[in-house]
Scaffold this active site. Structure first.
Site, mmCIF file in Angstrom:
data_model
loop_
_atom_site.group_PDB
_atom_site.id
_atom_site.type_symbol
_atom_site.label_atom_id
_atom_site.label_comp_id
_atom_site.label_asym_id
_atom_site.label_seq_id
_atom_site.Cartn_x
_atom_site.Cartn_y
_atom_site.Cartn_z
ATOM 1 N N HIS A 82 14.087 -9.501 -0.063
ATOM 2 C CA HIS A 82 13.399 -10.589 -0.764
ATOM 3 C C HIS A 82 14.171 -11.128 -1.967
ATOM 4 O O HIS A 82 13.595 -11.753 -2.853
ATOM 5 C CB HIS A 82 11.987 -10.127 -1.181
ATOM 6 C CG HIS A 82 11.074 -9.916 -0.012
ATOM 7 N ND1 HIS A 82 9.887 -9.222 -0.088
ATOM 8 C CD2 HIS A 82 11.178 -10.314 1.281
ATOM 9 C CE1 HIS A 82 9.305 -9.209 1.107
ATOM 10 N NE2 HIS A 82 10.077 -9.854 1.951
ATOM 11 N N CYS B 103 23.531 -29.804 -12.880
ATOM 12 C CA CYS B 103 22.435 -30.089 -13.816
ATOM 13 C C CYS B 103 21.039 -30.105 -13.196
ATOM 14 O O CYS B 103 20.065 -30.460 -13.869
ATOM 15 C CB CYS B 103 22.668 -31.397 -14.574
ATOM 16 S SG CYS B 103 24.030 -31.244 -15.697
ATOM 17 N N GLY C 110 5.433 2.993 -0.889
ATOM 18 C CA GLY C 110 4.902 2.055 -1.879
ATOM 19 C C GLY C 110 4.838 0.609 -1.438
ATOM 20 O O GLY C 110 5.061 -0.287 -2.244
ATOM 21 N N THR C 111 4.528 0.395 -0.168
ATOM 22 C CA THR C 111 4.326 -0.987 0.281
ATOM 23 C C THR C 111 2.992 -1.113 0.995
ATOM 24 O O THR C 111 2.610 -0.226 1.751
ATOM 25 C CB THR C 111 5.473 -1.477 1.200
ATOM 26 O OG1 THR C 111 5.119 -2.776 1.711
ATOM 27 C CG2 THR C 111 5.755 -0.552 2.356
ATOM 28 N N SER C 112 2.303 -2.237 0.732
ATOM 29 C CA SER C 112 1.042 -2.485 1.420
ATOM 30 C C SER C 112 1.305 -2.892 2.874
ATOM 31 O O SER C 112 0.398 -2.903 3.691
ATOM 32 C CB SER C 112 0.248 -3.575 0.697
ATOM 33 O OG SER C 112 1.030 -4.749 0.622
HETATM 34 P P1 NAD Z 1 2.190 -4.773 -2.856
HETATM 35 O O1 NAD Z 1 1.904 -5.117 -4.265
HETATM 36 O O2 NAD Z 1 1.583 -5.586 -1.788
HETATM 37 O O3 NAD Z 1 1.728 -3.272 -2.586
HETATM 38 C C1 NAD Z 1 2.046 -2.226 -3.448
HETATM 39 C C2 NAD Z 1 1.732 -0.928 -2.749
HETATM 40 O O4 NAD Z 1 2.159 0.135 -3.576
HETATM 41 C C3 NAD Z 1 0.224 -0.693 -2.483
HETATM 42 O O5 NAD Z 1 0.057 -0.296 -1.144
HETATM 43 C C4 NAD Z 1 -0.129 0.442 -3.450
HETATM 44 O O6 NAD Z 1 -1.124 1.301 -2.929
HETATM 45 C C5 NAD Z 1 1.189 1.150 -3.577
HETATM 46 N N1 NAD Z 1 1.388 1.929 -4.806
HETATM 47 C C6 NAD Z 1 0.893 1.706 -6.049
HETATM 48 N N2 NAD Z 1 1.333 2.632 -6.909
HETATM 49 C C7 NAD Z 1 2.137 3.468 -6.203
HETATM 50 C C8 NAD Z 1 2.898 4.617 -6.540
HETATM 51 N N3 NAD Z 1 2.932 5.099 -7.787
HETATM 52 N N4 NAD Z 1 3.617 5.223 -5.560
HETATM 53 C C9 NAD Z 1 3.585 4.747 -4.283
HETATM 54 N N5 NAD Z 1 2.886 3.666 -3.917
HETATM 55 C C10 NAD Z 1 2.161 3.029 -4.863
HETATM 56 O O7 NAD Z 1 3.767 -4.729 -2.735
HETATM 57 P P2 NAD Z 1 4.749 -4.947 -1.494
HETATM 58 O O8 NAD Z 1 4.179 -4.294 -0.297
HETATM 59 O O9 NAD Z 1 6.089 -4.565 -1.976
HETATM 60 O O10 NAD Z 1 4.763 -6.512 -1.143
HETATM 61 C C11 NAD Z 1 4.573 -7.572 -1.998
HETATM 62 C C12 NAD Z 1 5.777 -8.381 -2.471
HETATM 63 O O11 NAD Z 1 5.800 -8.069 -3.828
HETATM 64 C C13 NAD Z 1 7.175 -8.072 -2.024
HETATM 65 O O12 NAD Z 1 7.676 -9.142 -1.351
HETATM 66 C C14 NAD Z 1 7.995 -7.885 -3.331
HETATM 67 O O13 NAD Z 1 9.102 -8.741 -3.350
HETATM 68 C C15 NAD Z 1 7.071 -8.278 -4.412
HETATM 69 N N6 NAD Z 1 7.069 -7.476 -5.660
HETATM 70 C C16 NAD Z 1 8.177 -6.822 -6.092
HETATM 71 C C17 NAD Z 1 8.131 -6.080 -7.263
HETATM 72 C C18 NAD Z 1 9.373 -5.377 -7.722
HETATM 73 O O14 NAD Z 1 10.470 -5.798 -7.406
HETATM 74 N N7 NAD Z 1 9.252 -4.280 -8.464
HETATM 75 C C19 NAD Z 1 6.948 -5.988 -7.989
HETATM 76 C C20 NAD Z 1 5.819 -6.684 -7.523
HETATM 77 C C21 NAD Z 1 5.908 -7.412 -6.343
HETATM 78 ZN ZN ZN Z 2 23.686 -27.115 -8.781
#
Ligand code: NAD
Ligand code: ZN
Length: 246
Positions: free
Chosen positions: A119, A150, A186-188
């Site tokens: 991403h 610009c 840690g992904t939904s």
């Molecule tokens: P999401 O916000 O949809 O889901 C987060 C997941 O993490 C949930 O399932 C939650 O239960 C879980 N979670 C929360 N705390 C946790 C922990 N301590 N340990 C393990 N799991 C934990 O995020 P996603 O699935 O990554 O998708 C959403 C989009 O969000 C992605 O495309 C991403 O680019 C973007 N995003 C990125 C960041 C980052 O780079 N740090 C932060 C927020 C969102």
């Molecule tokens: Zn440019």
């Protein structure tokens, strides 16, 4: 056998062919808010309202203000034991690659070498007209202008409704198709196509191991589920890999 020993056994059996998919949850333990959940709101806006090309067209200042805030949190944060454990597992030959949906730089700072960023990268801005890219050292203020033409620059990340970088997606598909173990951390798993990548591992006879305090879209397909924070679970998995478990 405890669940951590079981996971260590599966990883060892995969003979270096384990791959990790990480999401915002792995960086939650570093103090970076996830998108879904109570910390997902910024002022009165939800990420789904801000991380879109339409939002940027409508109000680039507002979108950049939100990114300024997110970048400042990431700059203050450090990799946590989960990022570090994955880097150590790679160094020891247990993990082939990390595929991440995250736009932060915590895997890089933890010294993961094989990293596929699906991403994009929040620390990079790209010109909306000519595509020129700049990597930030400091948090940007206002809407940056392209030094070449610009035009306004935007964060070099994939927004809702936009396609993924083709090269990264192909590499990720190859990795998950051939992996014997997919660690899903840690992904939904609701953002597609990233959320479905571990199913490729499963279709080819491999295992899915989920690490998440909550249920996700992939839970029904997981062979092992660890309902624990990423930093705790991955430290324990690394410990089991290093211990005399076999
Ligand atoms: P999401 O916000 O949809 O889901 C987060 C997941 O993490 C949930 O399932 C939650 O239960 C879980 N979670 C929360 N705390 C946790 C922990 N301590 N340990 C393990 N799991 C934990 O995020 P996603 O699935 O990554 O998708 C959403 C989009 O969000 C992605 O495309 C991403 O680019 C973007 N995003 C990125 C960041 C980052 O780079 N740090 C932060 C927020 C969102
Ligand atoms: Zn440019």
């Amino acid at each position: 056998m405890g669940v951590y020993e079981e996971v260590a056994r599966l990883i060892k059996k995969s003979e270096g062919n384990a791959v990790a998919l990480t999401g915002a949850g792995i960086s939650a333990d570093s103090g970076i808010p996830t998108f879904r959940g109570k910390d997902g709101l910024w002022r009165k806006y939800s990420p789904q309202e801000l991380a879109t090309p339409e939002a940027f067209e409508r109000d680039p200042e507002l979108v950049w203000e939100w990114y300024e805030w997110r970048i400042s949190l990431i700059k203050k944060a450090d990799p946590n034991p989960a990022h570090l454990a994955l880097a150590e597992m790679e160094r020891l030959g247990y993990l082939r690659c990390v595929v991440t949906q995250n736009v932060d730089d915590l895997h890089e700072r933890a010294c993961t070498k094989c990293l596929v960023k699906l991403h994009g990268d929040i620390m990079t801005a790209k010109c909306t007209r000519c595509g020129f890219e700049v990597k930030w050292k400091e948090v940007p203020k206002g809407v940056p202008k392209c030094p070449l033409c610009c035009s306004p620059m935007r964060p070099a990340v994939v927004w809702f409704g936009e396609p993924l970088p083709m090269e990264a997606l192909i590499k990720a598909e190859e990795l998950f198709s051939s992996a014997k173990v997919a660690l899903v951390i840690g992904t939904s798993a609701v953002v597609q196509p990233a959320g479905s990548l571990p199913l490729l591992t499963k279709e080819n006879g491999g295992y899915i191991i989920e690490i998440n305090p909550d249920e996700t879209a992939l839970t029904p397909f997981a062979d092992v589920v660890i309902r624990e924070k990423a930093s705790v679970a991955l430290s324990k998995i690394l410990e089991s890999l290093l211990g005399e478990t076999e």
